[in-house]
Design an enzyme around this catalytic site. Sequence first.
Site, PDB file in Angstrom:
ATOM      1  CG  ASP A  62      -1.971  -1.039   1.226  1.00  0.00           C
ATOM      2  OD1 ASP A  62      -2.224  -1.623   0.155  1.00  0.00           O
ATOM      3  OD2 ASP A  62      -2.549  -1.287   2.302  1.00  0.00           O
ATOM      4  NE  ARG A  63      -0.635   7.581  -0.104  1.00  0.00           N
ATOM      5  CZ  ARG A  63      -1.324   8.698   0.110  1.00  0.00           C
ATOM      6  NH1 ARG A  63      -1.565   9.534  -0.884  1.00  0.00           N
ATOM      7  NH2 ARG A  63      -1.818   8.969   1.313  1.00  0.00           N
TER       8      ARG A  63
END
Length: 215
Positions: A62-63
């Site tokens: 995930d970012r």
Amino acid sequence: MSDTYDPPRTPLDVLHEDAQVIVVNKPAGLLSVPGRGAHLADCLLTRVQAAFPQALLVHRLDRDTSGVMIFAQTPHAQKYLGQQFEARQTRKTYVARVWGRVEPRTGTVDLPLIVDWPNRPRQMVCHETGKPAVTDWRVVRHDGDTTRIRLFPKTGRSHQLRVHMQALGHPILGDPFYAEGPARDFPRLMLHSEELRVKHPEDGVSMKFRAAPDF
């Protein structure tokens, strides 16, 4: 995720490099792959390919999650590593800080997940149509109103660790999707991919890559 994308400008942190693989420590706030639109073009993949033009994507984080990511240097390595992820043969360890005092010291979350379409990319627990998702966890220590915990995902569903911790009543600190109130009021998502174990594409020997969290 915030409305604006302002990825960190930190230099590429290469943990390991050989003829088959590249392992890097992804900073929080940086996309793994490009998003839609020129403003989301900056990502770990393009930064890695700037230094290693032949690098190929194997998996994602995930970012807002930091930590160990592995890239392939050859199509053979990409296929070999990808099959390990798909067959759940990799061993992944995450470190997180979560809200509240987690008891007991160890446990397992077994809750199926599915995308929450009206609110995507959020995910949600669904016992009717969700895909199997299993996470083992072990408390490292309690720290006031929070707990440091290690997470061992047995499956690789999107947002799995974040939703599973929320389902336990202990959302990950700084999570913009699943934490509320004081649990959300932290400068970053307190989730880090600490260790990844894979079999090397060249000889099948198990290798372990680690990066310590910065929280």
